[in-house]
Design an enzyme around this catalytic site. Structure first.
Site, mmCIF file in Angstrom:
data_model
loop_
_atom_site.group_PDB
_atom_site.id
_atom_site.type_symbol
_atom_site.label_atom_id
_atom_site.label_comp_id
_atom_site.label_asym_id
_atom_site.label_seq_id
_atom_site.Cartn_x
_atom_site.Cartn_y
_atom_site.Cartn_z
ATOM 1 N N ARG A 104 63.871 76.582 70.253
ATOM 2 C CA ARG A 104 62.386 76.364 70.051
ATOM 3 C C ARG A 104 61.918 75.120 70.805
ATOM 4 N NH1 ARG A 104 62.612 71.633 66.940
ATOM 5 N NH2 ARG A 104 64.363 71.488 65.614
ATOM 6 N N GLY A 106 60.340 71.225 70.893
ATOM 7 C CA GLY A 106 60.463 69.885 70.155
ATOM 8 C C GLY A 106 61.823 69.199 70.184
ATOM 9 N N ILE A 108 64.785 66.976 67.280
ATOM 10 C CA ILE A 108 65.786 67.400 66.342
ATOM 11 C C ILE A 108 65.051 67.187 64.841
ATOM 12 C CG2 ILE A 108 66.582 64.873 66.091
ATOM 13 C CD1 ILE A 108 69.328 66.080 65.431
ATOM 14 N N THR A 109 65.518 67.773 63.760
ATOM 15 C CA THR A 109 64.894 67.689 62.564
ATOM 16 C C THR A 109 65.733 68.275 61.600
ATOM 17 O OG1 THR A 109 62.701 68.079 61.206
ATOM 18 C CG2 THR A 109 63.642 70.112 62.317
ATOM 19 N N TRP A 110 65.512 68.164 60.407
ATOM 20 C CA TRP A 110 66.364 68.599 59.256
ATOM 21 C C TRP A 110 65.777 69.624 58.261
ATOM 22 C CZ3 TRP A 110 65.200 67.977 53.937
ATOM 23 C CH2 TRP A 110 66.421 68.442 52.838
ATOM 24 N N HIS A 111 66.411 70.607 57.843
ATOM 25 C CA HIS A 111 65.924 71.558 56.959
ATOM 26 C C HIS A 111 67.006 71.742 55.664
ATOM 27 C CE1 HIS A 111 63.194 73.036 59.857
ATOM 28 N NE2 HIS A 111 63.975 73.477 60.703
ATOM 29 N N GLY A 189 58.680 77.770 63.658
ATOM 30 C CA GLY A 189 57.528 77.729 63.098
ATOM 31 C C GLY A 189 57.215 76.170 62.419
ATOM 32 N N ALA A 191 57.883 72.933 58.817
ATOM 33 C CA ALA A 191 58.673 72.747 57.885
ATOM 34 C C ALA A 191 57.915 71.760 57.080
ATOM 35 C CB ALA A 191 59.954 72.156 58.181
ATOM 36 N N CYS A 207 62.151 64.543 65.222
ATOM 37 C CA CYS A 207 60.977 64.726 66.087
ATOM 38 C C CYS A 207 61.026 63.776 67.411
ATOM 39 C CB CYS A 207 59.953 65.097 65.640
ATOM 40 S SG CYS A 207 59.764 66.167 64.046
#
Length: 279
Positions: A104, A106, A108-111, A189, A191, A207
């Protein structure tokens, strides 16, 4: 005079809304299907990220070849860090925590638990761009949060949904967005932080943004609805906005000055902030 806050696809928009399809319109199955995974899951029963990614690919193949209508996958993931194509090495966890590199946009992020993740897999007719798709996802979340009493909006030049600085706390992202488009069909998508453990963001630069914080519905309001209820409330907003009809865009958040902010990292202590700066 045209209202600048009314958005529509770049080409043929008025003809489509009036019921007249342009010559290059693709006969795609109508409607929007919604599926859910683990929104009421007990610990240990969360949606595996890699399994969900593979499922997205299968659904995308069905949607992009017009064998199935558009679909939104709503889920609650196990705890995982994912890195988009723009992620820099210095934004990754310094403690060696594993990261899944994904396709995707963007950073780095966390889920993880307490976060509502949505994957709209949507075929974009000609004249509808990826940026418009992202703006519509933002708008759906902005309108949802307004129903909960939270005034949110966009920050120019940044994706996602934000709360403005109150003069003490910095601008705060409550919903991150990162998408990919293949064969004119979107995947990945948003979060939305409902009630997650926000300390999970403290070992990364979420981000790639160093001068802002992350927040959640629970942090802002003191409590939060269940993920099931948030999904219930968001679904009609997504159906409305992803129908690609013209809509009135919410305004950007006001930009207020605030004390300098540095995200805490594993190799440095959190900066001193005024009382009440973090809840």
């Amino acid at each position: 005079m045209t209202d600048q806050n009314v958005r529509m696809p770049k080409s043929e928009a008025s003809r489509i809304v009036a019921g007249e399809r342009p010559a290059d319109w693709v006969n795609h199955p109508a409607g929007l299907e919604v599926e859910r995974h683990c929104l009421d899951a007990a610990p240990g029963a969360l949606y595996d990220y890699r399994a969900g990614w593979e499922h997205q690919r299968r659904v995308l193949d069905e949607v992009c070849h017009h064998r199935a209508p558009d679909r939104v996958i709503l889920c609650q993931h196990e705890s995982v860090y994912t890195a988009g194509r723009r992620t820099k090495d210095e934004d990754r966890p310094l403690d060696g925590t594993p990261v899944i590199d994904v396709d995707r946009g963007g950073d780095i992020t966390w889920h993880g638990p307490g976060q509502l993740v949505g994957y709209p897999i949507v075929f974009l007719q000609r004249g509808v761009g990826v940026v418009d798709h992202v703006r519509r996802l933002e708008e759906a979340v902005i309108r949802l949060l307004a129903d909960y009493g939270l005034a949110t909006g966009r920050v120019p030049g940044r994706t996602g949904v934000w709360l403005p600085s109150d003069g003490l706390r910095p601008e705060r992202k409550i919903c991150a967005i990162g998408v990919r488009c293949a064969h004119r069909t979107t995947m990945h998508g948003f979060a939305l932080n409902v009630a997650p453990d926000l300390e999970r963001f403290d070992t990364i630069v979420p981000c790639g943004i160093t001068d802002a914080d992350v927040t959640s519905i629970r942090r802002e309001l003191g409590s939060a609805p269940s993920l099931e209820r948030v999904a219930d409330d968001l679904e009609p907003r997504l159906r409305e906005l992803l129908a690609m009809r013209p809509y009135r865009m919410s305004p950007d958040i006001p930009r207020n000055a605030h004390p300098r902010f540095c995200r805490p990292r594993a190799d440095r202590p959190s900066p001193r902030t005024p009382e009440g700066a973090r809840s």
